[in-house]
Write a protein that holds these residues in place. Structure first.
Motif, PDB file in Angstrom:
ATOM      1  N   ASN A 211       0.807  -1.233   0.000  1.00  0.00           N
ATOM      2  CA  ASN A 211       0.000   0.000   0.000  1.00  0.00           C
ATOM      3  C   ASN A 211       0.836   1.277   0.000  1.00  0.00           C
ATOM      4  OD1 ASN A 211      -2.074  -1.876   0.467  1.00  0.00           O
ATOM      5  ND2 ASN A 211      -1.837  -1.673   2.674  1.00  0.00           N
ATOM      6  N   ASP A 212       2.158   1.094  -0.095  1.00  0.00           N
ATOM      7  CA  ASP A 212       3.050   2.247  -0.086  1.00  0.00           C
ATOM      8  C   ASP A 212       2.943   3.050   1.229  1.00  0.00           C
ATOM      9  OD1 ASP A 212       5.088   3.497  -1.371  1.00  0.00           O
ATOM     10  OD2 ASP A 212       3.813   5.003  -2.352  1.00  0.00           O
ATOM     11  N   GLU A 213       2.641   2.369   2.296  1.00  0.00           N
ATOM     12  CA  GLU A 213       2.586   3.049   3.598  1.00  0.00           C
ATOM     13  C   GLU A 213       3.996   3.492   4.008  1.00  0.00           C
ATOM     14  OE1 GLU A 213       0.319   0.984   6.688  1.00  0.00           O
ATOM     15  OE2 GLU A 213       1.506   1.996   8.219  1.00  0.00           O
ATOM     16  N   TYR A 214       4.065   4.609   4.726  1.00  0.00           N
ATOM     17  CA  TYR A 214       5.352   5.112   5.227  1.00  0.00           C
ATOM     18  C   TYR A 214       6.102   4.021   5.993  1.00  0.00           C
ATOM     19  CZ  TYR A 214       8.407   7.127   8.775  1.00  0.00           C
ATOM     20  OH  TYR A 214       9.467   7.369   9.614  1.00  0.00           O
ATOM     21  N   PHE A 215       7.407   3.955   5.795  1.00  0.00           N
ATOM     22  CA  PHE A 215       8.233   2.955   6.492  1.00  0.00           C
ATOM     23  C   PHE A 215       9.573   3.583   6.835  1.00  0.00           C
ATOM     24  CE2 PHE A 215      10.939  -0.765   6.966  1.00  0.00           C
ATOM     25  CZ  PHE A 215      10.106  -1.680   7.581  1.00  0.00           C
ATOM     26  N   CYS A 216      10.110   3.266   8.004  1.00  0.00           N
ATOM     27  CA  CYS A 216      11.436   3.790   8.383  1.00  0.00           C
ATOM     28  C   CYS A 216      12.367   2.612   8.664  1.00  0.00           C
ATOM     29  CB  CYS A 216      11.314   4.697   9.602  1.00  0.00           C
ATOM     30  SG  CYS A 216      12.912   5.134  10.302  1.00  0.00           S
ATOM     31  N   TYR A 217      13.356   2.439   7.804  1.00  0.00           N
ATOM     32  CA  TYR A 217      14.284   1.313   7.944  1.00  0.00           C
ATOM     33  C   TYR A 217      15.143   1.439   9.208  1.00  0.00           C
ATOM     34  CZ  TYR A 217      12.952  -0.455   3.375  1.00  0.00           C
ATOM     35  OH  TYR A 217      12.235  -0.982   2.335  1.00  0.00           O
ATOM     36  N   THR A 218      15.435   2.656   9.608  1.00  0.00           N
ATOM     37  CA  THR A 218      16.237   2.859  10.820  1.00  0.00           C
ATOM     38  C   THR A 218      15.454   2.362  12.038  1.00  0.00           C
ATOM     39  OG1 THR A 218      17.212   4.795   9.807  1.00  0.00           O
ATOM     40  CG2 THR A 218      17.461   4.601  12.179  1.00  0.00           C
ATOM     41  N   THR A 219      14.181   2.741  12.098  1.00  0.00           N
ATOM     42  CA  THR A 219      13.337   2.300  13.217  1.00  0.00           C
ATOM     43  C   THR A 219      13.219   0.782  13.214  1.00  0.00           C
ATOM     44  OG1 THR A 219      12.097   4.356  13.070  1.00  0.00           O
ATOM     45  CG2 THR A 219      11.048   2.558  14.253  1.00  0.00           C
ATOM     46  N   GLU A 220      13.029   0.218  12.024  1.00  0.00           N
ATOM     47  CA  GLU A 220      12.900  -1.233  11.925  1.00  0.00           C
ATOM     48  C   GLU A 220      14.159  -1.918  12.463  1.00  0.00           C
ATOM     49  OE1 GLU A 220      13.899  -3.190   8.496  1.00  0.00           O
ATOM     50  OE2 GLU A 220      12.702  -4.977   8.896  1.00  0.00           O
ATOM     51  N   LYS A 221      15.323  -1.394  12.062  1.00  0.00           N
ATOM     52  CA  LYS A 221      16.581  -2.025  12.470  1.00  0.00           C
ATOM     53  C   LYS A 221      16.785  -1.893  13.979  1.00  0.00           C
ATOM     54  CE  LYS A 221      21.240  -3.006  11.104  1.00  0.00           C
ATOM     55  NZ  LYS A 221      21.412  -3.865  12.252  1.00  0.00           N
ATOM     56  N   LEU A 222      16.397  -0.755  14.504  1.00  0.00           N
ATOM     57  CA  LEU A 222      16.514  -0.508  15.935  1.00  0.00           C
ATOM     58  C   LEU A 222      15.750  -1.581  16.724  1.00  0.00           C
ATOM     59  CD1 LEU A 222      17.699   1.852  17.702  1.00  0.00           C
ATOM     60  CD2 LEU A 222      15.394   2.798  17.741  1.00  0.00           C
ATOM     61  N   VAL A 223      14.521  -1.834  16.279  1.00  0.00           N
ATOM     62  CA  VAL A 223      13.672  -2.817  16.962  1.00  0.00           C
ATOM     63  C   VAL A 223      14.215  -4.233  16.745  1.00  0.00           C
ATOM     64  CG1 VAL A 223      11.347  -3.810  17.069  1.00  0.00           C
ATOM     65  CG2 VAL A 223      11.625  -1.345  16.808  1.00  0.00           C
ATOM     66  N   ARG A 224      14.602  -4.525  15.504  1.00  0.00           N
ATOM     67  CA  ARG A 224      15.075  -5.870  15.182  1.00  0.00           C
ATOM     68  C   ARG A 224      16.358  -6.221  15.954  1.00  0.00           C
ATOM     69  NH1 ARG A 224      13.034  -9.164  11.346  1.00  0.00           N
ATOM     70  NH2 ARG A 224      11.924  -7.580  10.174  1.00  0.00           N
TER      71      ARG A 224
END
Ligand SMILES: [Zn+2]
Ligand SMILES: [Zn+2]
Length: 390
Positions: A211-224
């Protein structure tokens, strides 16, 4: 830019940076302390604010565990305090009564609220802080849920669960010497809540790709990264090693921070949380006891992962998704409940939750994906058979 990933959690407090996702991220909390013996840092916070009067909030259990020590160091330092110990017969409920009890003790001189406890104490104090604009510090006593750094308060109002916008704490203090002695079920719950980030991140990525929703790879990596640290140290957590308990506490705090960074709960909550909320709301409406939030989320994660695996979404969209068996193994490894049946979810409720949990909030998750593919009913039938038999 994005150097948040190389920082220790205490350095993330009060941080502002321009991110590769295009947003200017800001973390409003002034201090984050995680470690052995860090409860004394409350004195540094108090010296910074210099309040005329401090309202101390705890319950019978958390007062004994840590509240009385916090009170005595603040008293000894010469600050005026008013001490409220909420009585909790069984579990403390974050309802209008508990909030009212704290509110009546807030007077013109109160300039800081120091809360000692976990889920409910934090939710109650956050609400009072949001309404009175008096800053609050949470000194956590159990690594049991990811609400420490969150900005919303889930409360029980008129017997129903309602989530109110709140405020961030001024500081979070997580003393691992205290947290390691929390009831083991609470440590399992914290671990389950962290496990839920696995599928929450998958849902976020799926919606980003579809759906082309906003995504932040930095935030994802932080959590992962925070999540993986917990998985690598399960044995330590079972042995109540302060370092491993600290990783769980950090993971929980970071997931709250991640919600602030992305401006919504995407990195912390997906279908696994909607399932958990559905079970909790249903149990509450029948006046039945419900499992700890994180215990439900852990089981919800199995269900979510199973649907991903079954519909082969990871291959179709190139998304990293764990297998349901991997999730079960991780839950078993720490000793947490790993099936809806042992969690105490009735068969009928379980089946109904898979079909209706997506109505909890309008957000694209694997449940909505399965519905769009006309596979949701079939998934509900098969999962129910899998866990409860024909
Ligand atoms: Zn970003
Ligand atoms: Zn959660």
């Amino acid at each position: 830019m994005d150097d948040i990933l190389s920082k220790e959690i205490k350095e993330m407090a009060d941080m502002e940076f321009e991110c590769s996702c295009g947003k200017q991220h800001k973390i409003e909390m002034k201090h984050i302390y995680v470690g052995e013996g860090v409860y004394i840092k409350i004195l540094d916070v108090v010296k910074e604010i210099l309040p005329s009067k401090i309202l101390l909030v705890s319950d019978n259990n958390t007062y004994e565990v840590l509240g009385k020590d916090v009170k005595s160091i603040i008293d000894e330092a010469g600050y005026r305090t008013k001490n409220i110990i909420l009585s909790s017969q069984g579990d403390l409920v974050p309802d209008e009564r508990a909030i009212g009890r704290i509110l009546v003790e807030v007077d013109d001189e109160t300039e800081l609220i120091v809360a000692v406890g976990s889920g409910s104490i934090n939710d109650i104090s956050r609400m009072v802080s949001a309404r009175t604009k008096i800053p609050y510090v949470i000194i956590g006593t159990a690594p049991s849920m990811d609400g420490y750094a969150s900005t919303v308060s889930p409360l029980i109002i008129d017997g129903a669960k309602v989530t109110y916008p709140g405020t961030h704490p001024y500081a979070i203090i997580a003393d691992t010497n205290i947290m390691k002695n929390a009831p083991f079920e609470m440590i399992c719950a914290g671990f389950g809540d962290i496990l839920g980030k696995y599928t929450a991140l998958s849902d976020w990525m799926l919606s980003h790709k579809k759906n082309d929703e906003y995504f932040c790879y930095t935030t994802e990596k932080l959590v992962r990264d925070a999540m993986n640290k917990c998985f690598d140290n399960i044995e330590g957590a079972v042995n109540r090693d302060p370092k491993a308990i600290g990783y769980i506490a950090e993971g929980l705090i970071l997931s709250g921070i991640a919600m602030t960074l992305s401006d919504n709960s995407r990195p912390a909550s997906g279908a696994e949380h909607h399932l958990s909320h559905y079970w909790e709301i249903d149990k509450l409406s029948r006046n039945k006891e419900h499992p700890l939030h994180g215990n439900s989320v852990g089981v919800g994660t199995i269900i979510s992962a199973w649907i991903y695996n079954e519909l082969k979404v990871e291959e179709k969209y190139g998304i990293e998704v764990p297998t349901a068996n991997e999730i079960i193994k991780l839950l078993d490894c720490i000793g947490a409940k790993s099936s809806p049946k042992t969690l105490g979810i009735e068969k009928e409720l379980f089946h109904r939750s898979i079909i209706h949990a997506l109505e909890i909030r309008p957000r694209f998750t694997i449940l909505q994906y399965a519905k769009n593919e006309n596979k949701l009913e079939e998934c509900a039938d098969r999962l129910t058979n899998l866990f409860y038999g024909e």
